[in-house]
Design an enzyme around this catalytic site. Structure first.
Site, short mmCIF file in Angstrom:
data_model
loop_
_atom_site.label_atom_id
_atom_site.label_comp_id
_atom_site.label_asym_id
_atom_site.label_seq_id
_atom_site.Cartn_x
_atom_site.Cartn_y
_atom_site.Cartn_z
N HIS A 182 41.12 -25.57 -18.76
CA HIS A 182 40.39 -24.36 -19.22
C HIS A 182 40.36 -23.29 -18.13
CE1 HIS A 182 38.83 -26.95 -22.51
NE2 HIS A 182 38.76 -27.86 -21.54
N SER A 303 53.97 -0.02 -6.80
CA SER A 303 53.44 0.93 -7.77
C SER A 303 53.84 2.33 -7.35
CB SER A 303 51.92 0.81 -7.83
OG SER A 303 51.35 2.01 -8.31
N LYS A 309 50.11 -1.70 -3.61
CA LYS A 309 50.37 -2.71 -4.63
C LYS A 309 51.64 -3.52 -4.39
CE LYS A 309 48.77 -2.77 -8.62
NZ LYS A 309 47.98 -3.80 -9.28
N GLU A 316 55.73 -11.42 -15.17
CA GLU A 316 55.34 -10.72 -16.41
C GLU A 316 56.53 -10.54 -17.35
OE1 GLU A 316 52.19 -7.50 -15.21
OE2 GLU A 316 53.56 -7.89 -13.55
#
Ligand code: ARG
Length: 496
Positions: A182, A303, A309, A316
């Site tokens: 979980h 970024s 970043k 992804e």
């Protein structure tokens, strides 16, 4: 009227000038004897598949060579004609490879384009090759050849990713980490065990490909349009020559069956799902909140506005691209559903999803493999996090069971211990002997022996568990299994 050859380029046909550009071309149509005029432009544009099926050309040529030999054995091509036919097919193959021979939009499909190439080289002799053969058995054969070939390429990339994960598992062997259910801390594990869990999934994908290949090694050639041939062909011989195990048992099934494409897409989709789940973990592991992993600069992105970043785009994209792989499977199944036997033109829709699935996996797998093999795992963060969240609670309960306490009661006692820690804001091993005894007289100071991550891990010795010895055994087994799949992936089944 727009130049249809330009439309072909716009539709993604192989780049470069069409064959003999500038000269007026007479379209080579494989049908038309009973038609009084050419097709409407709207029909031609709908019908054309050469902009995507051109990649079947090498396989179509291999099948043509095998078919030419069979025509010769059947007495339908004499040996001089066979020699010229094979030489022309070789020449055409070289011209295709060099980009000197290109399809045009007027070719309709790869089979038409290659027949044009043959006619250009042989004149009327080129027209003999089509005897006993239809585009229906040809295209089914070509796609099987293409997929059997490319499945091995995909398998090789899966093995590379599995190797990368296994290498990291070996390097990091012994490093404890929080194991989760979980997405909450559950029990301490070895981080290598988690990495090898992903390897197990990819190893199953490799098994599936090898198993799929057995069913796909059936040759449709000889089925003709749907009913076989009245010419004395030899489908079994053609099958062997093309690296198949056997010729199809039923000519109707041979031209209408696309199970092999659907099954391949299922394997691709499931591999995509496995990549997605790994990608999701990479995204989590690299977050500020976890801080488990730092990506190598070469496998991270920045970024355009936030200079600080470092983003896990590969994880992804692996997650995102699984969506299109799943879509290709469901799309093809929807296309196949309700098709009457034997061949229907709907079946032309089988190719783009299959090609894109191959392309997608060949794109994603090396990126994820590179990310995994170069990532820096912060072992001190993992180690510190391993016991957090009362993750040794189950170990205390099992220790109580070993002292003869029924598990139900042990569960209650440890639950009360955790509640005590939560109220106090401390971890399990922060409680004093007196505090432990207050919760239950069963919790004697001896319990401290297992109140450590190392102790908990060492106690897990059964097959498949997370203890150091069990994981070392798993590592060795995984290496052996991957070596087997590596040699499968290196097989050259399709003759060139
Ligand atoms: N381009 C077609 C396909 O991909 C080839 C077979 C065409 N057969 C036919 N009878 N029109 O399925």
């Amino acid at each position: 009227m727009p130049d249809p050859r330009l439309s072909a380029d716009a539709a993604g046909a192989p780049a470069g000038p069409p064959a003999r550009s500038g000269e007026p071309t007479t379209p080579t149509r494989l049908w038309g004897g009973r038609f009084s005029g050419g097709p409407a432009e709207a029909l031609a544009r709908l019908s054309v598949s050469v902009q995507f099926d051109w990649r079947l050309a090498p396989y179509d040529l291999a099948a043509s060579r095998a078919h030419a030999r069979v025509l010769n054995r059947a007495g339908l091509l004499d040996s001089g004609e066979l020699g010229r036919m094979l030489a022309a097919l070789d020449d055409l193959e070289a011209a295709c490879a060099a980009g000197e021979f290109r399809p045009t939009i007027e070719d309709e499909d790869v089979h038409t384009a290659l027949e044009r190439g043959l006619l250009e080289r042989l004149g009327t002799l080129g027209g003999k090759l089509r005897a006993g053969r239809s585009r229906n058995d040809q295209v089914a054969t070509d796609l099987r050849l293409y997929l059997r070939d490319h499945a091995r390429g995909v398998a090789a990339r899966i093995v590379e990713l599995a190797d990368a994960l296994t290498d990291q598992a070996e390097r990091l062997h012994g490093v404890p980490a929080p194991g989760m259910t979980h997405l909450q801390h559950a029990q301490p594990i070895l981080f290598s065990h988690q990495l090898l869990a992903h390897v197990q999934a990819f190893a199953r994908d490799l098994d599936r490909l090898a198993d799929w290949d057995r069913r796909t090694a059936i040759s449709p050639l000889g089925a003709g349009a749907l009913a076989g041939s009245s010419l004395p062909l030899d489908p079994e011989l053609v099958a062997k020559e093309l690296g198949f195990d056997a010729a199809a048992a039923n000519s109707i099934d041979a031209v209408s069956d696309r199970d092999f494409a659907a099954e391949f897409l299922f394997i691709a989709a499931l591999t995509g799902v496995h990549l997605s789940r790994l990608g999701e973990e990479i995204v989590l592991w690299t977050s500020q909140e976890f801080g488990w992993v730092e990506l190598d600069d070469a496998y991270a992105t920045g970024s355009s506005i936030m200079p600080q970043k470092k983003n896990p785009d590969i994880g992804e994209l692996a997650r995102g691209k699984s969506g299109r792989l799943i879509g290709h499977l469901t799309g093809l199944l929807a296309t196949l559903k309700g098709l009457p036997l034997a061949y229907d033109r709907d079946l032309q829709e089988d190719k783009e999803p299959v090609f894109d699935a191959v392309d997608t996996l060949e794109l994603v797998l090396p990126a994820v493999a590179g990310l995994i093999s170069t990532m820096n795992v912060r072992t001190e963060v993992l180690e510190a996090a391993a016991p957090l969240g009362y993750s040794l609670a189950t170990d205390i309960a099992e220790w109580l069971v070993r002292q003869g306490v029924p598990f139900r009661e042990a569960h209650e006692i440890v639950g009360a211990t955790v509640a005590r820690c939560a109220a106090k804001g401390c971890e399990l091993d922060d409680l004093s002997d007196a505090e432990l005894a207050e919760v239950s007289p069963r919790l004697t100071p001896e319990v401290r022996a297992i109140l450590s991550v190392t102790g908990a891990l060492a106690a897990r010795t059964t097959r498949g568990s997370t203890g150091p010895d069990a994981v070392a055994a798993q590592l060795a087994d995984v290496r052996t299994a991957l070596d087997g799949r590596r040699s499968w992936a290196a097989q050259q089944v399709v003759p060139r």
